[in-house]
Design an enzyme around this catalytic site. Structure first.
Site, short mmCIF file in Angstrom:
data_model
loop_
_atom_site.label_atom_id
_atom_site.label_comp_id
_atom_site.label_asym_id
_atom_site.label_seq_id
_atom_site.Cartn_x
_atom_site.Cartn_y
_atom_site.Cartn_z
N HIS A 183 38.68 43.05 30.40
CA HIS A 183 40.07 43.04 29.94
C HIS A 183 40.78 41.82 30.50
O HIS A 183 40.38 41.27 31.53
CB HIS A 183 40.76 44.33 30.42
CG HIS A 183 42.15 44.50 29.95
ND1 HIS A 183 43.24 44.06 30.66
CD2 HIS A 183 42.65 45.09 28.82
CE1 HIS A 183 44.34 44.36 30.00
NE2 HIS A 183 44.01 44.98 28.89
N THR A 185 43.16 41.31 32.28
CA THR A 185 43.65 41.37 33.66
C THR A 185 42.53 41.22 34.69
O THR A 185 42.81 41.19 35.90
CB THR A 185 44.38 42.69 33.92
OG1 THR A 185 43.48 43.78 33.63
CG2 THR A 185 45.62 42.82 33.05
N LYS A 186 41.29 41.17 34.25
CA LYS A 186 40.16 41.12 35.18
C LYS A 186 39.83 39.68 35.57
O LYS A 186 40.36 38.72 35.02
CB LYS A 186 38.95 41.81 34.56
CG LYS A 186 39.19 43.27 34.16
CD LYS A 186 39.64 44.10 35.34
CE LYS A 186 39.70 45.60 35.03
NZ LYS A 186 40.83 45.98 34.16
N ASN A 187 38.93 39.53 36.53
CA ASN A 187 38.54 38.19 37.00
C ASN A 187 37.89 37.37 35.89
O ASN A 187 38.16 36.18 35.73
CB ASN A 187 37.57 38.30 38.17
CG ASN A 187 38.17 38.96 39.38
OD1 ASN A 187 39.02 39.84 39.28
ND2 ASN A 187 37.73 38.55 40.57
#
Length: 381
Positions: A183, A185-187
């Site tokens: 997603h 928002t992930k790294n």
């Protein structure tokens, strides 16, 4: 304006998407899907990886693979995203929530054995903030009672469990399955996206069938069968080649992304260490058995009022900080289904935890600005 999150583009995403378009195959399981899966298998030692359209899909695949039936019980933390529970609730399972640790939002591993009944089917540890649960303890309990372990590693790409012997094992490789999110928002991101990692070889063949809508189409394209058909349950879990191409550009830059995020995390920690001690705030703790992948930087305030004051002050200065999960055991949907146990630590994190902005393009001077505003917000008039 400092947003909470800003997706980072490496510069190759559009190039690889263009290349995928030119191959003439945009549906799943093409060139870039296979390149991404092979990357993970080689880099971290998963037996088999299957890209999915989300971590939610990966969890749902795991629930199908272990044959969840109505009435089966699944042990998982209350302090987690709703997808962790939904994947099993959709198949009729009862969720048995564990409380958090006192030093970390992850599940209290020492409580798991007391929650096991003859209906328990699986344990689902969530590696919150990319920090490992005590997988040695969890696997010991699971082996004792013959339970499946599905690691919710949505936030835990490139993070490790460190055993008592000092051996590092990538999160998601230890249980029977690991599930990951890409997603935005992930790294490592692909907008939406996820992956199921399969660590027990006996599940690989069926996982591929479920992944391909219940058909043996993947085997057909490899020339293993002369035609393919409907052989099991399944669904449309594959991402398109456009998503996989975007993801591959990110994977090529994984080390660079991780190094930058860790430098930002360390800047926060150093800047807030003394201040937090003086104001009853607890910074994210790292256990001896876990590494830090800098997925997020969070603080646990001394009370809800302090958290609200910090969030409001940051917002007044056009900086977005957020709180995180609300305890699932107390949710509108599940409160009547919960067994009534109090889970005070999960509730505490729901009331006091605050996440600060953390993304690749964040600069040190912006972190210093954020820290200054936090400090000023708690000055007594």
């Amino acid at each position: 304006m400092i947003p909470f999150n800003k997706p980072y583009l490496t510069g190759k995403e559009i190039h690889y998407i263009y290349d995928a378009v030119n191959t003439g195959k945009l549906s799943g399981n093409g060139k870039y899907t296979q390149k991404c899966q092979q990357f993970f298998e080689k880099a971290y030692g998963f037996k088999k990886c299957l890209l999915t359209t989300s971590c939610t899909d990966a969890l749902e695949m795991a629930a199908i693979l272990i044959n969840i039936q109505p009435g089966d019980e699944i042990i998982m933390p209350s302090y987690t995203f709703v997808s962790t529970a939904n994947a099993f609730v959709l198949r009729g399972a009862k969720i048995v929530f564990a409380d958090s640790r006192s030093d970390h939002p992850g599940m209290d591993e020492s409580s798991i054995e007391s929650l096991i009944t003859n209906k328990t089917k699986a344990i689902v540890p969530v590696h919150y903030a990319g920090v490992a649960c005590d997988m040695g303890k969890i696997m010991e309990v699971a082996d004792k009672y013959g339970l499946f372990v599905i690691e919710d590693a949505a936030q835990a790409i490139d993070s490790y469990y460190i055993g008592k012997n000092g051996k590092r094992r990538a999160l998601g490789t230890i249980g029977h399955f690991g599930t990951f999110s890409f997603h935005e928002t992930k790294n490592i991101i692909s907008g939406e996206g996820g992956m199921l990692a399969i660590n027990d070889e006996k599940f690989i063949k069926r996982a591929e069938i479920i992944w391909e809508k219940g058909t043996d189409r993947a085997a057909f394209f490899r020339g293993e069968v002369d035609k393919y058909g409907w052989v099991d349950v399944g669904s449309s879990f594959l991402p398109s080649e456009l998503i996989s191409a975007f993801l591959y550009a990110q994977l090529e830059n994984l080390q660079n992304i991780q190094e930058k995020r860790l430098s930002l995390w360390n800047r926060y920690y150093e800047a807030l260490s003394e201040f937090s001690k003086a104001n009853g705030i607890h910074l994210q703790s790292l256990p001896s058995f876990g590494s830090n992948n800098a997925h997020m930087f969070y603080m646990v305030c001394k009370d809800e009022g302090q958290r609200e004051k910090i969030i409001r002050s940051l917002k007044d200065n056009q900086i977005l900080a957020v709180f995180h999960y609300l305890s699932l055991h107390a949710s509108k949907f599940y409160i009547e289904k919960h067994d009534g146990r109090n889970l005070p630590l999960a509730d505490m994190f729901s009331e006091r935890l605050i996440r600060l902005p953390l993304y690749y393009e964040l600069e040190f001077f912006q972190i210093d600005q954020i820290v200054k505003i936090i400090e000023e917000s708690l000055i007594v008039d």
